[in-house]
Design a protein around this motif. Sequence first.
Motif, PDB file in Angstrom:
ATOM      1  N   ASN A  61       0.809  -1.216   0.000  1.00  0.00           N
ATOM      2  CA  ASN A  61       0.000   0.000   0.000  1.00  0.00           C
ATOM      3  C   ASN A  61       0.841   1.265   0.000  1.00  0.00           C
ATOM      4  OD1 ASN A  61      -1.815  -2.034   2.050  1.00  0.00           O
ATOM      5  ND2 ASN A  61      -2.807  -1.200   0.236  1.00  0.00           N
ATOM      6  N   GLY A  62       2.108   1.120   0.347  1.00  0.00           N
ATOM      7  CA  GLY A  62       3.028   2.249   0.352  1.00  0.00           C
ATOM      8  C   GLY A  62       4.418   1.759   0.695  1.00  0.00           C
ATOM      9  N   ARG A  63       5.387   2.622   0.497  1.00  0.00           N
ATOM     10  CA  ARG A  63       6.782   2.286   0.788  1.00  0.00           C
ATOM     11  C   ARG A  63       7.372   3.385   1.662  1.00  0.00           C
ATOM     12  NH1 ARG A  63      11.686   2.531  -3.633  1.00  0.00           N
ATOM     13  NH2 ARG A  63      13.379   1.771  -2.287  1.00  0.00           N
ATOM     14  N   MET A  64       8.155   2.989   2.651  1.00  0.00           N
ATOM     15  CA  MET A  64       8.791   3.943   3.560  1.00  0.00           C
ATOM     16  C   MET A  64      10.302   3.892   3.404  1.00  0.00           C
ATOM     17  SD  MET A  64       8.729   4.125   7.773  1.00  0.00           S
ATOM     18  CE  MET A  64       9.755   2.660   8.045  1.00  0.00           C
ATOM     19  N   ARG A  65      10.904   5.070   3.261  1.00  0.00           N
ATOM     20  CA  ARG A  65      12.354   5.196   3.368  1.00  0.00           C
ATOM     21  C   ARG A  65      12.657   6.200   4.468  1.00  0.00           C
ATOM     22  NH1 ARG A  65      15.521   5.734  -2.196  1.00  0.00           N
ATOM     23  NH2 ARG A  65      17.249   5.351  -0.756  1.00  0.00           N
ATOM     24  N   VAL A  66      13.649   5.888   5.283  1.00  0.00           N
ATOM     25  CA  VAL A  66      13.963   6.672   6.474  1.00  0.00           C
ATOM     26  C   VAL A  66      15.374   7.219   6.364  1.00  0.00           C
ATOM     27  CG1 VAL A  66      14.057   6.675   8.984  1.00  0.00           C
ATOM     28  CG2 VAL A  66      12.558   5.047   7.799  1.00  0.00           C
TER      29      VAL A  66
END
Length: 326
Positions: A61-66
């Motif tokens: 549903n989405g992608r996270m980069r930190v």
Amino acid sequence: MKIDLIKGHGSGNDFLVIDEITNAYSFSEEGRAEIARLLCNRSSDLGADGVLFIMKSDHANGRMRVFNADGSEASMCGNGLRLVARYVCEMLEFKEAIIETMKADLKVSKQADIFPNVTTYQVEISPISFRLADLPLILNEDNLRNEKIPELSGELTFTALAVPNPHLISIVETDQIKSGIQKQISEKVNNPNALFPDGVNVSFVKSLSSGSIYVNTFERGVGFTNACGTAMSASSLVTCLQGLNDVDEIINVYNNGGKVQCVVHENDENYSIDLIGNATYLYKAEVEVDLGSKDFTVIWKENFSEQDIYEKLQAEAQAYLRGTGL
């Protein structure tokens, strides 16, 4: 370049959230790192522990980069993931979702409030590994569970694990938390050293009572932080391994920014952890960023009212900690 963002926090661990799903932003890899270094600077008009880039995923549903305040990229961030979970779930009008992270696709979901009117999300913390090569930690053994590292301390014992961020956990007493030993060890292993070539998050953990712990974390790329989600999750697992808490039971985890809950799950010595806590919005803003001159201007900023409510949870948690002598 004009960028819209939301500033929020999980347990006082604060982030700037940048939406690349509904906005047509295009950042180079160095651009992402520079944006984090620039906007997270505490002496600027914004300031934060890191930047959360929410991106499209081809299967989730989405992608996270930190990206941490120093421009380094983290493989995971539990407190940040709660903010991403909230943003994506509210955007899609879902109560649960799957978020792609560097090492795994993780389940997230809206939960009952951890404290009255404090928006709360649960996120999955995995994969988990005790292989020293996965941190990496350079020692002549495969794993380290409740053992001494003479190069760091002749007194303390440590457990090393990746969740998937690298963590070094020590169960300690109150006087050791209040001493300067954690700072000394943390700075040693996050500067050039023979043990941790990539650095490591260092947490001191105090068992308060059955089902309650306190965690203080020096976060790689950040320094001492109000809270670190993966550190609190890793610390909860370590207390279960040492018989201080039980798997599949709620562990109240107190930190300098408030309180979360963790539940450790075990399946044939494979572990996963549920991290449950606030996802609080502080403000939304628009900024004009000039990466060439390494400068930015806040065009406008609008505050949310959620922090006033969260501070009631924080005050209750701090009062509890004072009662324990911390």
